[in-house]
Scaffold this motif. Structure first.
Motif, PDB file in Angstrom:
ATOM      1  N   GLY A   2     -18.874 -21.056  21.109  1.00 19.50           N
ATOM      2  CA  GLY A   2     -17.721 -21.516  21.459  1.00 19.50           C
ATOM      3  C   GLY A   2     -16.367 -20.623  20.896  1.00 19.50           C
ATOM      4  N   LEU A   3     -16.632 -20.877  19.484  1.00 21.25           N
ATOM      5  CA  LEU A   3     -15.845 -20.077  18.612  1.00 21.25           C
ATOM      6  C   LEU A   3     -15.481 -18.607  19.144  1.00 21.25           C
ATOM      7  CD1 LEU A   3     -16.607 -21.453  15.007  1.00 21.25           C
ATOM      8  CD2 LEU A   3     -14.710 -21.873  16.411  1.00 21.25           C
ATOM      9  N   GLY A   4     -16.777 -18.008  19.327  1.00 21.99           N
ATOM     10  CA  GLY A   4     -16.570 -16.567  19.732  1.00 21.99           C
ATOM     11  C   GLY A   4     -15.932 -16.155  21.037  1.00 21.99           C
ATOM     12  N   LEU A   5     -16.229 -17.177  21.932  1.00 19.99           N
ATOM     13  CA  LEU A   5     -15.527 -17.107  23.297  1.00 19.99           C
ATOM     14  C   LEU A   5     -13.927 -17.216  22.826  1.00 19.99           C
ATOM     15  CD1 LEU A   5     -17.740 -19.122  25.707  1.00 19.99           C
ATOM     16  CD2 LEU A   5     -17.604 -16.657  25.524  1.00 19.99           C
ATOM     17  N   VAL A   6     -13.542 -18.278  22.177  1.00 19.50           N
ATOM     18  CA  VAL A   6     -12.203 -18.579  21.961  1.00 19.50           C
ATOM     19  C   VAL A   6     -11.679 -17.290  21.400  1.00 19.50           C
ATOM     20  CG1 VAL A   6     -10.525 -19.871  20.694  1.00 19.50           C
ATOM     21  CG2 VAL A   6     -12.239 -21.017  21.935  1.00 19.50           C
ATOM     22  N   ALA A   7     -12.323 -16.791  20.245  1.00 17.83           N
ATOM     23  CA  ALA A   7     -11.551 -15.658  19.715  1.00 17.83           C
ATOM     24  C   ALA A   7     -11.703 -14.410  20.491  1.00 17.83           C
ATOM     25  CB  ALA A   7     -12.545 -15.351  18.560  1.00 17.83           C
ATOM     26  N   ILE A   8     -12.563 -14.045  21.527  1.00 19.58           N
ATOM     27  CA  ILE A   8     -12.405 -13.173  22.626  1.00 19.58           C
ATOM     28  C   ILE A   8     -11.428 -13.227  23.490  1.00 19.58           C
ATOM     29  CG2 ILE A   8     -13.586 -12.006  24.517  1.00 19.58           C
ATOM     30  CD1 ILE A   8     -16.407 -12.496  22.960  1.00 19.58           C
ATOM     31  N   GLY A   9     -11.204 -14.440  23.788  1.00 17.57           N
ATOM     32  CA  GLY A   9      -9.941 -14.885  24.798  1.00 17.57           C
ATOM     33  C   GLY A   9      -8.528 -14.625  23.996  1.00 17.57           C
TER      34      GLY A   9
END
Length: 325
Positions: free
Chosen positions: A271-278
């Motif tokens: 989830g942290l990775g997806l938020v950072a990518i977003g």
């Protein structure tokens, strides 16, 4: 401002010891985010191996404490030894650019983790404790650790602000945007990158030593883990890369999310990775831009910018002027 400083100092007297320990963790996250932002956001040096200094600072503290150095003195000395490590590594790593630099820093972190895991005096792969702080009552130990962490946080933030506020701040950003063009204009990129690398090494080494003082136990696979790079990326991208205030905001956001959602295990990291990518794709300037763009002034001004003054003169012409922000 003085009232705010007094409030920060009085935290151990106003809150429970578990809250003091959590605020100490938040301060170390602010240090880490600010140091990585100095490297990548201002210097263009994207590192995925700052955990090398994090782990080195923690284990240097253990090494010194085992030789009868007072643990809190060992923390300060470990930050200095991290500077020595950065000076030693800089001639090798700063020759690299882009992805090569990122991979090089990661290789250094893995090599240091392996060396520590093979040293039985440092606990090997099972970890080691900082027993010297057990002489203090838990409440006072956490208070002393918080005050030391707060002092490091403020000192490093002031160092970053002064560095960026001066002409070096403009030169650093010029090197980040186009090193060859900056060199053509007379900017000496080598010493600037060296200064950033050493400063980030000192900060991350101090954060590692302070993490050990806060938790009293470390293991190589955790303190040298590549997950720290994911945390740094998240904090800086979400807060606002290339801004002074953004990483501080990002550290607060990460701290809250870590406290609320850590029980989800691997999904939490995903989830942290997806938020950072977003944020990287749709709001590359981070959360701070939402507030910073609406303020009529810069809260903590660093660098220079071009402003368009109001139209003046009979023909309604305008002129540009360079102003310090």
């Amino acid at each position: 401002m003085s009232a705010f400083g007094l409030l920060l100092f009085a935290v151990p007297f106003l809150f429970r010891t578990d809250v003091v320990q959590q605020l100490t963790t938040l301060c170390t996250l602010v240090i880490l985010a600010s140091m990585w932002n100095v490297l990548a956001g201002y210097g263009g040096l994207v590192s995925v191996g700052q955990q090398a200094f994090l782990g080195f600072g923690a284990y240097a503290t253990v090494f010194l404490a085992q030789r009868d150095v007072h643990p809190y003195v060992a923390v300060v000395l470990a930050a200095g030894l991290s500077a020595v490590l950065a000076v030693a590594l800089a001639p090798l790593l700063l020759r690299l650019r882009g992805g090569q630099f990122a991979v090089g820093t990661w290789v250094v972190a893995e090599a240091l983790a392996l060396l520590v895991a093979l040293d039985e005096d440092l606990g090997g792969g099972t970890g080691v404790s900082l027993r010297g702080l057990n002489a203090y009552a838990p409440d006072w130990r956490r208070a002393y650790t918080y005050w030391l962490t707060l002092a490091f946080t403020l000192a490093l933030l002031v160092a970053v602000f002064v560095l960026l506020r001066r002409r070096t701040g403009v030169a650093i950003q010029a090197v980040r945007d186009d090193e060859d063009a900056a060199a053509a204009l007379g900017v000496r990129a080598g010493p600037l990158k060296f200064a950033l690398f050493v400063l980030a090494g000192v900060g991350c080494g101090a954060a590692g030593a302070l993490t050990l003082a806060n938790t009293l136990f470390i293991q190589p696979q955790s303190i040298f883990g590549v997950q720290w790079s994911a945390y740094l990326l998240f904090m800086v991208l979400v807060g606002g890369i290339g801004s002074f205030e953004g990483p501080i905001l990002g550290a607060v956001v990460f701290f809250l999310l870590q406290d609320w959602f850590a029980q989800f295990g691997a999904w939490y990291l995903i989830g942290l990775g997806l938020v950072a990518i977003g944020f990287a794709l749709f709001r590359p300037r981070g959360l701070w831009s939402l507030a910073g763009d609406r303020l009529p002034f810069r809260l903590l001004p660093v660098g220079y910018a071009l402003r368009e003054p109001p139209a003046t003169g009979r023909l309604g012409g305008s002129r540009r002027s360079a102003s310090r922000q």
